[in-house]
Design a protein around this motif. Sequence first.
Motif, PDB file in Angstrom:
ATOM      1  N   SER A 129       0.836  -1.199   0.000  1.00 32.75           N
ATOM      2  CA  SER A 129       0.000   0.000   0.000  1.00 32.75           C
ATOM      3  C   SER A 129       0.867   1.243   0.000  1.00 32.75           C
ATOM      4  O   SER A 129       1.957   1.267   0.586  1.00 32.75           O
ATOM      5  N   VAL A 130       0.372   2.278  -0.672  1.00 32.18           N
ATOM      6  CA  VAL A 130       0.999   3.596  -0.676  1.00 32.18           C
ATOM      7  C   VAL A 130      -0.024   4.572  -0.120  1.00 32.18           C
ATOM      8  O   VAL A 130      -1.129   4.692  -0.649  1.00 32.18           O
ATOM      9  N   MET A 131       0.349   5.258   0.957  1.00 23.85           N
ATOM     10  CA  MET A 131      -0.569   6.171   1.627  1.00 23.85           C
ATOM     11  C   MET A 131       0.000   7.583   1.643  1.00 23.85           C
ATOM     12  O   MET A 131       1.205   7.786   1.475  1.00 23.85           O
ATOM     13  N   GLY A 132      -0.861   8.530   1.872  1.00 24.50           N
ATOM     14  CA  GLY A 132      -0.467   9.930   1.923  1.00 24.50           C
ATOM     15  C   GLY A 132      -1.671  10.808   1.677  1.00 24.50           C
ATOM     16  O   GLY A 132      -2.690  10.359   1.170  1.00 24.50           O
ATOM     17  N   HIS A 133      -1.546  12.068   2.034  1.00 27.86           N
ATOM     18  CA  HIS A 133      -2.648  13.008   1.852  1.00 27.86           C
ATOM     19  C   HIS A 133      -2.790  13.394   0.384  1.00 27.86           C
ATOM     20  O   HIS A 133      -1.911  13.119  -0.442  1.00 27.86           O
ATOM     21  N   ASN A 134      -3.889  14.047   0.045  1.00 29.43           N
ATOM     22  CA  ASN A 134      -4.068  14.567  -1.306  1.00 29.43           C
ATOM     23  C   ASN A 134      -2.911  15.489  -1.661  1.00 29.43           C
ATOM     24  O   ASN A 134      -2.497  16.337  -0.860  1.00 29.43           O
ATOM     25  N   GLY A 135      -2.393  15.329  -2.869  1.00 33.51           N
ATOM     26  CA  GLY A 135      -1.279  16.150  -3.308  1.00 33.51           C
ATOM     27  C   GLY A 135       0.087  15.619  -2.937  1.00 33.51           C
ATOM     28  O   GLY A 135       1.106  16.236  -3.283  1.00 33.51           O
ATOM     29  N   ALA A 136       0.128  14.478  -2.265  1.00 37.54           N
ATOM     30  CA  ALA A 136       1.417  13.926  -1.835  1.00 37.54           C
ATOM     31  C   ALA A 136       2.209  13.317  -2.987  1.00 37.54           C
ATOM     32  O   ALA A 136       3.426  13.152  -2.897  1.00 37.54           O
ATOM     33  N   GLY A 137       1.498  12.933  -4.069  1.00 38.77           N
ATOM     34  CA  GLY A 137       2.170  12.314  -5.204  1.00 38.77           C
ATOM     35  C   GLY A 137       1.758  10.888  -5.470  1.00 38.77           C
ATOM     36  O   GLY A 137       2.335  10.214  -6.326  1.00 38.77           O
ATOM     37  N   LYS A 138       0.713  10.414  -4.791  1.00 41.76           N
ATOM     38  CA  LYS A 138       0.303   9.010  -4.915  1.00 41.76           C
ATOM     39  C   LYS A 138      -0.196   8.691  -6.320  1.00 41.76           C
ATOM     40  O   LYS A 138       0.204   7.676  -6.913  1.00 41.76           O
ATOM     41  N   THR A 170      -2.603  -5.249   3.181  1.00 43.58           N
ATOM     42  CA  THR A 170      -1.301  -5.371   2.525  1.00 43.58           C
ATOM     43  C   THR A 170      -0.216  -5.810   3.508  1.00 43.58           C
ATOM     44  O   THR A 170      -0.339  -5.647   4.717  1.00 43.58           O
ATOM     45  N   ASP A 171       0.864  -6.336   2.920  1.00 42.60           N
ATOM     46  CA  ASP A 171       1.971  -6.846   3.720  1.00 42.60           C
ATOM     47  C   ASP A 171       2.986  -5.756   4.057  1.00 42.60           C
ATOM     48  O   ASP A 171       3.719  -5.855   5.043  1.00 42.60           O
ATOM     49  N   ARG A 172       3.070  -4.761   3.214  1.00 45.21           N
ATOM     50  CA  ARG A 172       4.067  -3.703   3.377  1.00 45.21           C
ATOM     51  C   ARG A 172       3.449  -2.371   2.968  1.00 45.21           C
ATOM     52  O   ARG A 172       2.556  -2.328   2.136  1.00 45.21           O
ATOM     53  N   PHE A 173       3.935  -1.285   3.569  1.00 43.87           N
ATOM     54  CA  PHE A 173       3.385   0.038   3.258  1.00 43.87           C
ATOM     55  C   PHE A 173       4.495   1.047   2.994  1.00 43.87           C
ATOM     56  O   PHE A 173       5.645   0.891   3.433  1.00 43.87           O
ATOM     57  N   TYR A 174       4.112   2.075   2.265  1.00 41.56           N
ATOM     58  CA  TYR A 174       4.949   3.262   2.068  1.00 41.56           C
ATOM     59  C   TYR A 174       4.068   4.477   2.316  1.00 41.56           C
ATOM     60  O   TYR A 174       2.918   4.503   1.875  1.00 41.56           O
ATOM     61  N   VAL A 175       4.592   5.459   3.008  1.00 39.30           N
ATOM     62  CA  VAL A 175       3.904   6.732   3.170  1.00 39.30           C
ATOM     63  C   VAL A 175       4.647   7.764   2.335  1.00 39.30           C
ATOM     64  O   VAL A 175       5.863   7.950   2.489  1.00 39.30           O
TER      65      VAL A 175
END
Length: 226
Positions: free
Chosen positions: A31-40, A195-200
């Motif tokens: 999973s890739v997480m972050g606020h709006n505008g973070a670049g996801k 998910t098994d792994r995450f990125y913020v």
Amino acid sequence: MLEIIGVTAGYGRTEVLHDVSIEVPTGGAVSVMGHNGAGKTTLLRVATGLLPVMRGRVLLDGEDVTRMPPSKRVERGLGYVPQGQQCFPQLTTRENLQLTMKKQSDLDEVLSLFPVLGELAGRRAGLLSGGQRQQLAIARTLLTKPRLLVLDEPTEGIQPNVVADIERVIIDLTRRGDLSVLLVEQHVGFALRSTDRFYVVKSGRVAVSGEGGADAVGAVREAMAI
């Protein structure tokens, strides 16, 4: 399965991602997480080939696909479900699924994952609820038999019981070991359970990464709050 290595990307002269590296292992869910505008979303556009990179590389199954168009990545097993519960509203649920169906057994398998779609097979897709359309969008992509499923904010604006169904499907499919998942999501609990792994991602950079699960909730929320 998928490696994004030192990627810088953006629009025109504006850099949105700065030297970003992530990896989705074969049979794993990330999973890739972050606020709006973070670049996801920019990151997903790079992964799917919809946005060229300024610097860095994208590998799919060890093959350099950095300059490869989206259609060729699909041929190599990439399936993409964008935001917005996309469907063909004038077609029935069944007709939407038949657009990507190769054989009946594949359709039967997908309907076993999302039983509500079988119950609503004759209903026009435009009359489905947002959650049902999201399930339809995922099911339609699964019928292409992808080896890497890319999901962009699948829980946005849908009811909790459907979120639970999507979570169950992601976990079931990745446990079989024949599907990898890259999930972009703001719903922290859902993302970490699925998910098994995450990125913020924060301001176009990876702020923190680690193993998924309930124990990571604090670290993720702290990283997103900084």
